[in-house]
Scaffold this motif. Structure first.
Motif, mmCIF file in Angstrom:
data_model
loop_
_atom_site.group_PDB
_atom_site.id
_atom_site.type_symbol
_atom_site.label_atom_id
_atom_site.label_comp_id
_atom_site.label_asym_id
_atom_site.label_seq_id
_atom_site.Cartn_x
_atom_site.Cartn_y
_atom_site.Cartn_z
ATOM 1 N N ALA A 199 -53.239 46.064 4.796
ATOM 2 C CA ALA A 199 -53.759 47.425 4.863
ATOM 3 C C ALA A 199 -52.956 48.418 4.037
ATOM 4 O O ALA A 199 -53.485 49.464 3.639
ATOM 5 N N THR A 200 -51.679 48.119 3.781
ATOM 6 C CA THR A 200 -50.820 49.054 3.056
ATOM 7 C C THR A 200 -50.401 48.547 1.684
ATOM 8 O O THR A 200 -49.828 49.301 0.898
ATOM 9 N N LEU A 201 -50.654 47.267 1.390
ATOM 10 C CA LEU A 201 -50.294 46.628 0.127
ATOM 11 C C LEU A 201 -48.791 46.496 -0.067
ATOM 12 O O LEU A 201 -48.332 46.217 -1.177
ATOM 13 N N ILE A 202 -48.000 46.696 0.986
ATOM 14 C CA ILE A 202 -46.557 46.477 0.920
ATOM 15 C C ILE A 202 -46.139 45.602 2.091
ATOM 16 O O ILE A 202 -46.837 45.516 3.102
ATOM 17 N N ASN A 203 -44.997 44.975 1.957
ATOM 18 C CA ASN A 203 -44.482 44.106 3.007
ATOM 19 C C ASN A 203 -43.780 44.958 4.056
ATOM 20 O O ASN A 203 -42.683 45.467 3.836
ATOM 21 N N ALA A 204 -44.434 45.108 5.196
ATOM 22 C CA ALA A 204 -43.894 45.977 6.240
ATOM 23 C C ALA A 204 -42.569 45.465 6.795
ATOM 24 O O ALA A 204 -41.808 46.231 7.392
ATOM 25 N N ASP A 205 -42.256 44.186 6.606
ATOM 26 C CA ASP A 205 -40.990 43.640 7.092
ATOM 27 C C ASP A 205 -39.795 44.199 6.326
ATOM 28 O O ASP A 205 -38.655 44.075 6.782
ATOM 29 N N HIS A 206 -40.056 44.798 5.157
ATOM 30 C CA HIS A 206 -38.965 45.269 4.300
ATOM 31 C C HIS A 206 -38.903 46.787 4.206
ATOM 32 O O HIS A 206 -38.242 47.329 3.320
ATOM 33 N N LEU B 181 -49.358 54.941 11.973
ATOM 34 C CA LEU B 181 -50.607 54.424 12.527
ATOM 35 C C LEU B 181 -51.277 55.495 13.380
ATOM 36 O O LEU B 181 -50.586 56.288 14.026
ATOM 37 N N PRO B 182 -52.604 55.544 13.463
ATOM 38 C CA PRO B 182 -53.545 54.686 12.731
ATOM 39 C C PRO B 182 -53.660 55.096 11.265
ATOM 40 O O PRO B 182 -53.431 56.259 10.918
ATOM 41 N N LEU B 183 -54.048 54.157 10.415
ATOM 42 C CA LEU B 183 -54.175 54.405 8.991
ATOM 43 C C LEU B 183 -55.529 55.053 8.693
ATOM 44 O O LEU B 183 -56.545 54.673 9.275
ATOM 45 N N PRO B 184 -55.572 56.014 7.777
ATOM 46 C CA PRO B 184 -56.856 56.640 7.451
ATOM 47 C C PRO B 184 -57.770 55.686 6.693
ATOM 48 O O PRO B 184 -57.309 54.792 5.973
ATOM 49 N N ASP B 185 -59.088 55.873 6.860
ATOM 50 C CA ASP B 185 -60.066 55.092 6.104
ATOM 51 C C ASP B 185 -60.045 55.557 4.648
ATOM 52 O O ASP B 185 -60.191 56.747 4.365
ATOM 53 N N PHE C 122 -60.275 48.911 -3.601
ATOM 54 C CA PHE C 122 -59.709 48.615 -2.283
ATOM 55 C C PHE C 122 -60.397 49.502 -1.260
ATOM 56 O O PHE C 122 -60.496 50.718 -1.447
ATOM 57 N N TYR C 123 -60.889 48.884 -0.189
ATOM 58 C CA TYR C 123 -61.562 49.616 0.874
ATOM 59 C C TYR C 123 -60.876 49.292 2.205
ATOM 60 O O TYR C 123 -60.715 48.118 2.540
ATOM 61 N N ARG C 124 -60.514 50.319 2.941
ATOM 62 C CA ARG C 124 -59.816 50.114 4.218
ATOM 63 C C ARG C 124 -60.468 50.932 5.314
ATOM 64 O O ARG C 124 -60.631 52.147 5.190
ATOM 65 N N SER C 125 -60.832 50.253 6.377
ATOM 66 C CA SER C 125 -61.261 50.917 7.606
ATOM 67 C C SER C 125 -60.457 50.322 8.749
ATOM 68 O O SER C 125 -59.590 49.461 8.547
ATOM 69 N N ALA C 126 -60.739 50.754 9.962
ATOM 70 C CA ALA C 126 -59.892 50.361 11.091
ATOM 71 C C ALA C 126 -59.856 48.857 11.302
ATOM 72 O O ALA C 126 -58.812 48.286 11.635
ATOM 73 N N LYS C 127 -60.981 48.168 11.068
ATOM 74 C CA LYS C 127 -61.050 46.742 11.380
ATOM 75 C C LYS C 127 -61.432 45.873 10.187
ATOM 76 O O LYS C 127 -61.605 44.664 10.344
ATOM 77 N N ARG C 128 -61.568 46.467 9.015
ATOM 78 C CA ARG C 128 -61.963 45.679 7.843
ATOM 79 C C ARG C 128 -61.242 46.167 6.603
ATOM 80 O O ARG C 128 -61.128 47.383 6.377
ATOM 81 N N ILE C 129 -60.772 45.224 5.802
ATOM 82 C CA ILE C 129 -60.150 45.507 4.515
ATOM 83 C C ILE C 129 -60.862 44.657 3.475
ATOM 84 O O ILE C 129 -61.117 43.467 3.702
ATOM 85 N N GLU C 130 -61.202 45.264 2.346
ATOM 86 C CA GLU C 130 -61.926 44.533 1.316
ATOM 87 C C GLU C 130 -61.394 44.914 -0.056
ATOM 88 O O GLU C 130 -61.058 46.075 -0.303
ATOM 89 N N THR C 131 -61.301 43.929 -0.943
ATOM 90 C CA THR C 131 -60.962 44.177 -2.339
ATOM 91 C C THR C 131 -62.108 43.711 -3.213
ATOM 92 O O THR C 131 -62.833 42.772 -2.872
ATOM 93 N N HIS C 132 -62.275 44.363 -4.357
ATOM 94 C CA HIS C 132 -63.347 44.041 -5.303
ATOM 95 C C HIS C 132 -62.739 44.013 -6.691
ATOM 96 O O HIS C 132 -62.321 45.041 -7.225
ATOM 97 N N LEU C 133 -62.635 42.809 -7.266
ATOM 98 C CA LEU C 133 -62.074 42.630 -8.601
ATOM 99 C C LEU C 133 -63.184 42.819 -9.621
ATOM 100 O O LEU C 133 -64.140 42.032 -9.685
ATOM 101 N N LEU C 134 -63.080 43.870 -10.446
ATOM 102 C CA LEU C 134 -64.185 44.253 -11.309
ATOM 103 C C LEU C 134 -64.434 43.295 -12.472
ATOM 104 O O LEU C 134 -65.596 43.061 -12.821
ATOM 105 N N PRO C 135 -63.417 42.696 -13.113
ATOM 106 C CA PRO C 135 -63.714 41.852 -14.276
ATOM 107 C C PRO C 135 -64.637 40.677 -13.988
ATOM 108 O O PRO C 135 -65.485 40.346 -14.819
ATOM 109 N N ASP C 136 -64.492 40.034 -12.834
ATOM 110 C CA ASP C 136 -65.369 38.894 -12.547
ATOM 111 C C ASP C 136 -66.281 39.142 -11.348
ATOM 112 O O ASP C 136 -66.966 38.228 -10.886
#
Length: 244
Positions: free
Chosen positions: A130-137, A37-41, A69-83
């Motif tokens: 933000a990382t697409l993985i389960n940080a608990d593991h 941390l912090p994660l890059p945009d 997939f878009y990641r910034s410090a306070k916002r995460i967004e995904t955009h599914l292209l097929p629909d």
């Protein structure tokens, strides 16, 4: 347990991936998986491939989906292209997370406040989003090798502590998976990285939802006869017809 995979479920999947174009490998058996941390945009594009695993003789064509997939410090967004739909999460000053389900073609969105998410038992974990993985593991991943993918340094890990092992190639500088594969519930889900950029350098036009028509999650019951609302109810968190 039967798992039905729909377009609308894909942005929230814990993803899996098989990627080629690697250079000579080098073993690093003791290298731990870290999230720095912090994660890059970041802006990235992925392809997810879903294959059914069964013993029947019927052939099943794998499903493939491209998404961004878009990641910034306070916002995460995904955009599914097929629909042309997506999801966004915003971290508020008090640490709570607000959520929106986005329908870009219709220019409409469903807005969930943190209290709405708590009420329906869907409280998101920011680091996982933000990382697409389960940080608990993280401690369960064991390094196997390192190489380069798309010209970037990656370390390959496996998590063999589960009944269905997880394979991961971790982009160290970008703090994202380049390769993540998991099996379970009769499916293999594989996601591969197509492209990755600094957020400000992405070549795609990011959807702007500022002027979309907004429906509050708390008001859905009052609009259940609205044609658009009726059509999207199966895709929404916290509705009786939503499939998890």
């Amino acid at each position: 347990m039967t798992v039905t995979v729909k377009h609308s479920t894909l942005p929230g999947l814990v993803l899996a991936l098989c990627l080629s174009a690697c250079t000579t490998t080098q073993t690093h058996p003791t290298k731990p998986l870290r999230v720095d941390l912090p994660l890059p945009d970041i802006a990235a594009e992925f392809e997810t491939r879903i294959e059914r695993l069964d013993s029947s003789s019927d052939a099943h064509e794998p499903q493939r989906y491209r998404w961004r997939f878009y990641r910034s410090a306070k916002r995460i967004e995904t955009h599914l292209l097929p629909d042309n739909s997506g999801e966004s999460w915003t971290q508020l000053p008090d640490g709570d997370i607000a959520y929106q389900r986005l329908f870009h073609t219709q220019k409409q969105l469903i807005d969930y406040l943190p209290g709405d998410l708590k009420a329906i038992g869907s409280q998101p974990n920011w680091l996982r989003l933000a990382t697409l993985i389960n940080a608990d593991h993280l401690e369960n991943f064991v390094a196997q090798s390192s190489d380069t993918i798309l010209g970037r340094s990656v370390t390959h890990y496996t998590d063999d502590t589960r009944s269905n092992p997880v394979e991961l190639a971790w982009l160290e500088a970008e703090q994202l998976p380049a390769l993540l594969r998991r099996r379970g519930h009769g499916h293999t889900v594989t996601t591969r990285l197509i492209a990755v950029y600094r957020l400000d350098d992405a070549p795609w036009e990011r959807p702007n939802s500022d002027a979309y028509q907004t429906t509050d999650f708390a008001d859905l019951g009052d609009k259940e006869n609205n044609a658009f609302i009726k059509s999207i109810l199966p895709q929404l968190k916290g509705t009786q017809s939503h499939e998890h």
